[in-house]
Motif scaffolding. Sequence first.
Motif, PDB file in Angstrom:
ATOM      1  N   LYS A 234      14.732  66.342  66.296  1.00  0.00           N
ATOM      2  CA  LYS A 234      14.922  67.559  67.006  1.00  0.00           C
ATOM      3  C   LYS A 234      14.712  67.285  68.417  1.00  0.00           C
ATOM      4  N   SER A 235      13.628  66.370  68.911  1.00  0.00           N
ATOM      5  CA  SER A 235      13.567  66.047  70.289  1.00  0.00           C
ATOM      6  C   SER A 235      14.605  65.185  70.609  1.00  0.00           C
ATOM      7  N   SER A 236      15.109  64.229  69.741  1.00  0.00           N
ATOM      8  CA  SER A 236      16.184  63.557  70.058  1.00  0.00           C
ATOM      9  C   SER A 236      17.460  64.326  70.483  1.00  0.00           C
ATOM     10  N   THR A 255       5.376  63.821  66.101  1.00  0.00           N
ATOM     11  CA  THR A 255       5.409  63.620  67.603  1.00  0.00           C
ATOM     12  C   THR A 255       5.390  64.731  68.537  1.00  0.00           C
ATOM     13  N   THR A 256       6.118  65.802  68.462  1.00  0.00           N
ATOM     14  CA  THR A 256       6.178  67.083  69.248  1.00  0.00           C
ATOM     15  C   THR A 256       4.984  68.103  68.696  1.00  0.00           C
ATOM     16  N   ARG A 257       4.189  68.216  69.614  1.00  0.00           N
ATOM     17  CA  ARG A 257       3.162  69.167  69.185  1.00  0.00           C
ATOM     18  C   ARG A 257       3.245  70.609  69.831  1.00  0.00           C
ATOM     19  N   ILE A 274      14.817  75.313  72.667  1.00  0.00           N
ATOM     20  CA  ILE A 274      13.453  74.983  72.570  1.00  0.00           C
ATOM     21  C   ILE A 274      13.205  74.119  71.470  1.00  0.00           C
ATOM     22  N   ASP A 275      12.677  73.063  71.911  1.00  0.00           N
ATOM     23  CA  ASP A 275      12.107  71.895  70.885  1.00  0.00           C
ATOM     24  C   ASP A 275      10.606  72.472  70.330  1.00  0.00           C
ATOM     25  N   ALA A 276      10.419  72.225  69.239  1.00  0.00           N
ATOM     26  CA  ALA A 276       9.111  72.706  68.673  1.00  0.00           C
ATOM     27  C   ALA A 276       8.588  71.597  67.894  1.00  0.00           C
TER      28      ALA A 276
END
Length: 458
Positions: A234-236, A255-257, A274-276
Motif C-alpha cells: 500500500k505504501s509503495s 510498517t505503517t501505523r 490515504i495510506d493506512a
Amino acid sequence: MSDTITAIATPAGEGGISVIRMSGTKALTFASNLFRPFSGADPKEFALQRVYFGEIIDPKTQTSVDEVLLTFFKAPKSFTAEDVIEISGHGGVFVTHKILRLLEDQGARLAEPGEFTRRAFLNGRIDLSQAEAVTDVIHAASDRALRSALAQLKGNLSTRLNEWRERLLAVLAQLEASIDFSEEGLEFQKRETTLKEIQAIQKDLAALIQTYRQGKIFREGAQVVLLGKPNVGKSSLLNALLNEDRAIVTPLPGTTRDTLEERVRINDIHINIIDAAGWRQNPELIEKEGIKRTKAALAQADLALVVFDGSQTLDQNDDLLIEEVGDKPHRVLLNKCDLSERVDVPALEKKFPDAEFIRISAKNGNGLTELCTSIYQFVMGDSSLNETLVLTRERHRQCLVEANNALLKSCASLNQDLSEEFIAVDITIAMDRIAVILGKTFAEDLLDQIFGEFCIGK
Ligand SMILES: Nc1nc2c(ncn2[C@@H]2O[C@H](COP(=O)(O)OP(=O)(O)OP(=O)(O)O)[C@@H](O)[C@H]2O)c(=O)[nH]1
Ligand SMILES: [Mg+2]
C-alpha cells in the motif's frame, strides 16, 4: 461598518512584492497623508482605477519608507464597493509591517479574516454564494475545482436560484390572489397549472441536489483509501502515485501505523489518497490503534482501493478485509504483478462480484495509468454533469433539501385539494431556504463561520 480597515494581503514572509489593502470612507485620506507621488499629482484628486508611482513618507520623521505603487479604486467600483487603496511595496517583512503601522497610526483598523469579502457581501456587490466562491477559487487545487468555483463566483448558481425564487413568487402571488378573492368564487389560476409549475421547479431543484456528490469531490478532492493486509504494498503504491518516497516502505509487515494523507492530481481533478495501517488479526497495541484509524478513514472515503499481494495466496487476513469493505465503492488491485501470480483470482472475483480488477506493480509502475483512469472515471461519474452547474457546499445542499421537501409537501397538498393557505406556507418556506443560500437573510454567526475560513486581507 463605516470604519476603514487595512491588512497585508500577500502571504507572510519575504516576497517579490507585498500588497497592503485598505477599504473604507477614509482610505484615500489616510493614504494621501502618507503617499507622495513622483508625478507631483495631488493624491486627493486621484482618478479611479489608476496606478501611481511614488513613495511612502513617515509623517513623524519625513523620511521615505519605501517606493511603492498605489492603486485607487473608487467606490462603488471596487472589491468591497467602498473606496479601496492597494499599496504594492518591495516585499520585505519589516518594511511592509512598517507601512501597515503607519496606516494604523492614521486611524485604519486591522481587518479580520475575510472582512474585505464580508464587506463586498454586506454592500451588496456579491451574494453569499459568490462570497463562498471567493475562498473556493483561492483553495482550488485542480482545474475542475477552479472551473466550478469561478462559475459560482460569476453568479451561475445565484442566477439559477434567483430564477426559481421569482417563479415561486409568481406562484405565491397567484395563490394569495385566490385566497383573497375565494369568497367571490374566482379562481385565478387553475390548480393544475400551479401544480405543474411547482413540479417543474422541484424537479430542477432535485437534479441540482444530485450534483452535490460530484461537486464536493471537485472542491475538496475525492477521498481514496488504500486497504489491504500488511505488506501487500500500500505504501509503495502511495509513493508510486506521488512519484516520491513519501511513506516508509519495508519488507516487514506492520510498517505503517498511522494514516497518511497526500494529494495526487489526475488530469483536471485532485484526489486525497490515504495510506493506512494494514489489516490483520490479533494486532499488537500500536497496530490496533492504526487499524481503528484505517476504519475511520474507510468510513469517510469516497472510494476504497482494496490491495492484494498477487504473488501470494490468500489467507485469513485477506478474508477479514473483504468483510470490512461492505458496500463502499471499490476497486480491487492485484499488486506485485512483476512477480508470478499465485493469488486465487476466481476466489477473489467471487468475493467482489461487481468490482473492477486491476493488476499493478508499485515497484515498476505497471498498471498505474489504468488505475488512474479508473479513479478518474469514478470521480467524474456521469460525464453529462461535467460542464453544468454543480453544488459544492453542504450548506447549499442542506438548504436545497429543505426547499425540495417543502415543494414536495406543497404538491401533496395540491393533490389532496387542501386550501391555498397550506400551499402558500410551503412555497414561502422553499423561497426562504433558497434566500438563505444567497444570503438574503442570514445570521451573524453564519457569516462569522463563512468568512472565518478566509485569510486576513481577503
Ligand atoms: N516485487 C514487488 N515488491 C513490492 C511491490 N510493492 C511493494 N513491494 C514490496 O513489498 C514490501 C511491503 O511494501 P509496503 O509498501 O511497505 O507494504 P504495505 O502494504 O504498506 O505494508 P504495511 O505498512 O506493513 O501494511 C516491501 O518490501 C516492498 O518493496 C511490487 O509491486 N512488486
Ligand atoms: Mg505501509
